[in-house]
Design an enzyme around this catalytic site. Sequence first.
Site, PDB file in Angstrom:
ATOM      1  N   ASP A   1       0.470   3.778  -5.798  1.00  0.00           N
ATOM      2  CA  ASP A   1      -0.191   5.090  -5.814  1.00  0.00           C
ATOM      3  C   ASP A   1      -1.681   4.971  -5.510  1.00  0.00           C
ATOM      4  O   ASP A   1      -2.471   5.817  -5.910  1.00  0.00           O
ATOM      5  CB  ASP A   1      -0.057   5.742  -7.193  1.00  0.00           C
TER       6      ASP A   1
ATOM      7  N   SER B   1      -7.266   6.381  -5.166  1.00  0.00           N
ATOM      8  CA  SER B   1      -6.259   6.538  -6.190  1.00  0.00           C
ATOM      9  C   SER B   1      -5.575   7.870  -5.920  1.00  0.00           C
ATOM     10  O   SER B   1      -6.223   8.906  -5.938  1.00  0.00           O
ATOM     11  CB  SER B   1      -6.901   6.543  -7.569  1.00  0.00           C
ATOM     12  N   ARG B   2      -4.282   7.821  -5.664  1.00  0.00           N
ATOM     13  CA  ARG B   2      -3.605   9.070  -5.313  1.00  0.00           C
ATOM     14  C   ARG B   2      -3.296   9.918  -6.542  1.00  0.00           C
ATOM     15  O   ARG B   2      -2.855  11.044  -6.407  1.00  0.00           O
ATOM     16  CB  ARG B   2      -2.346   8.773  -4.499  1.00  0.00           C
ATOM     17  N   VAL B   3      -3.544   9.388  -7.733  1.00  0.00           N
ATOM     18  CA  VAL B   3      -3.392  10.220  -8.927  1.00  0.00           C
ATOM     19  C   VAL B   3      -4.716  10.928  -9.206  1.00  0.00           C
ATOM     20  O   VAL B   3      -4.765  12.062  -9.657  1.00  0.00           O
ATOM     21  CB  VAL B   3      -2.939   9.363 -10.130  1.00  0.00           C
TER      22      VAL B   3
ATOM     23  N   ILE C   1       0.860  -1.195   0.000  1.00  0.00           N
ATOM     24  CA  ILE C   1       0.000   0.000   0.000  1.00  0.00           C
ATOM     25  C   ILE C   1       0.894   1.243   0.000  1.00  0.00           C
ATOM     26  O   ILE C   1       0.619   2.229  -0.671  1.00  0.00           O
ATOM     27  CB  ILE C   1      -0.962  -0.014   1.210  1.00  0.00           C
TER      28      ILE C   1
END
Length: 508
Positions: free
Chosen positions: A344, A369-371, A340
């Site tokens: 991303d 989703s970190r994007v 994790i």
Amino acid sequence: MPRESLLTDITTGFTSLNRLLDTYHPAAMVVETGAIVSVSTGIAVVSGLPGVGYDELVKFRNGDYGIAFNIDEDEVGVVLLGKSDVLRAGDSVERTGRVMDAPVGDALLGRVVDPIGRPLDGKGAVKSTKRLPIERSARDIMDRSPVNAPLQTGIIAIDALTPIGRGQRELILGDRQTGKTSIAVAAILNSKKENVVCVYCTIGRRASAVANVIAQLAENGAMEYTTVVMAEGDDAPGLMYVAPYAATSIAEQFMEAGRDVLIIYDDLTQHAEAYRTISLLLRRPPGREAFPGDIFYIHSRLLERATHLRKELGGGSLTALPIIETDAQDISAYIPTNLISITDGQIYLSPTLFELEILPAIDVGKSVSRVGGNAQCKAYRAVAGDLKLAYAQFEEMESFARFGTHLDSATQKIVDHGERIRACLKQSEIDRASLNEQICLLLALAKGLFDAVALTDMPGAQNVVRRAAAELPMEIVARFASQKLSDDDSNAILDHLKAAIAKKAVES
Ligand code: ATP
Ligand code: MG
């Protein structure tokens, strides 16, 4: 001596030196042969190879290879890539002077190979002209460009709520039999429209399960642009350990040729366990959960290779979807937390939702989703924007509603709306929604077109909207990728959808 003749002598000297250098081959210089001291499952201890380097391939008498892993003063711990029961103490071992590599290139498309590149599909040897080392360093930061293009999976819950961008690493995790592989397969099948090359790397899974996946890919014409790299559960742990690295080198070759590539590692839990087996057999000190100290590093150096290259370098991308199997929903165990933190974002599949047949069983609250929105096309971002919030509110209220509490009208509205969102997010295994279909569905949801539809009629209403999506005016569709959805466009689409719904109502 005259100056000219001196110059001629020097030039001749250089030419012959160059010729000598051309014929130099490191392997040709290596003539070291040692012997096996002992053999155990998956590893061999070898002596008599004083010059062997870390990670160097060594060759056994039967033609199998091994990798020099532990280098001590007089002995070398070798990880076997073949069966250990055919080796005997005293057998000779040769240095090869090279590291492990895998065949790469277009010849691998449509093929099923093992991590060494040997065919497993009975279609004969892979006719590739190029090989790349399986361990390559990740791209420098200056070679990379931001992740800004979406990789549509066709699964609405992913594309709308946890979008995946080209070049991103998104973890898929969940207990066993929660639909992890199905999501990966859907992403591969949807890649056909997206013009993405795929590499499916399977590690330690049952051969019958993998055969099913391959059959599914072949039936849908997806093998044409896919390579399967397979290390079975009964293969040597060394082979399982190298599988994802070999698969990544195969994928990188496509990326370096300027293509968009999707790689799936199914699954890294088995990979970590294979590495733990090797490490314990090599007597490396065990750490937490008996995993060796460098377990984080082996996964991070693998996943760091996923990237989006700068335009000047071809603009290719490598998107990685590693899969992890959790035990009793414990996402805070050692390997899941490691992954994790490396990736991303994650898509968490819940066994509870799976039992309730809310499929795909994606737990929206635990997935991220970190994007984010950067990985959605502009028009899509505008319609998907409020969905996560509305859904989160609904899930909170739903637990109240379950107690039979009387709800005020505002809360009831949130619950009713949420139930319709859930209905839209439910998809069967074979269903994949196109970008236009998703935009229409999400717009209809956001503008409350479905709020008047009874829950039992939702599948029919969704079908009407999806069919109407195929008949959207071309000039509006052309603007989806590059522009935000304008009010005029959004109203025009809504009118189009309302007309389709009204027409359907008249017909029935
Ligand atoms: P394993 O832990 O064994 O690898 P998994 O988590 O990869 O399992 P899958 O093999 O993808 O899970 O799926 C498990 C079962 O759920 C399969 O029988 C599959 O057909 C079914 N399934 C998965 N997704 C869906 C879906 N969206 N709709 C209906 N059935 C589904
Ligand atoms: Mg699976």
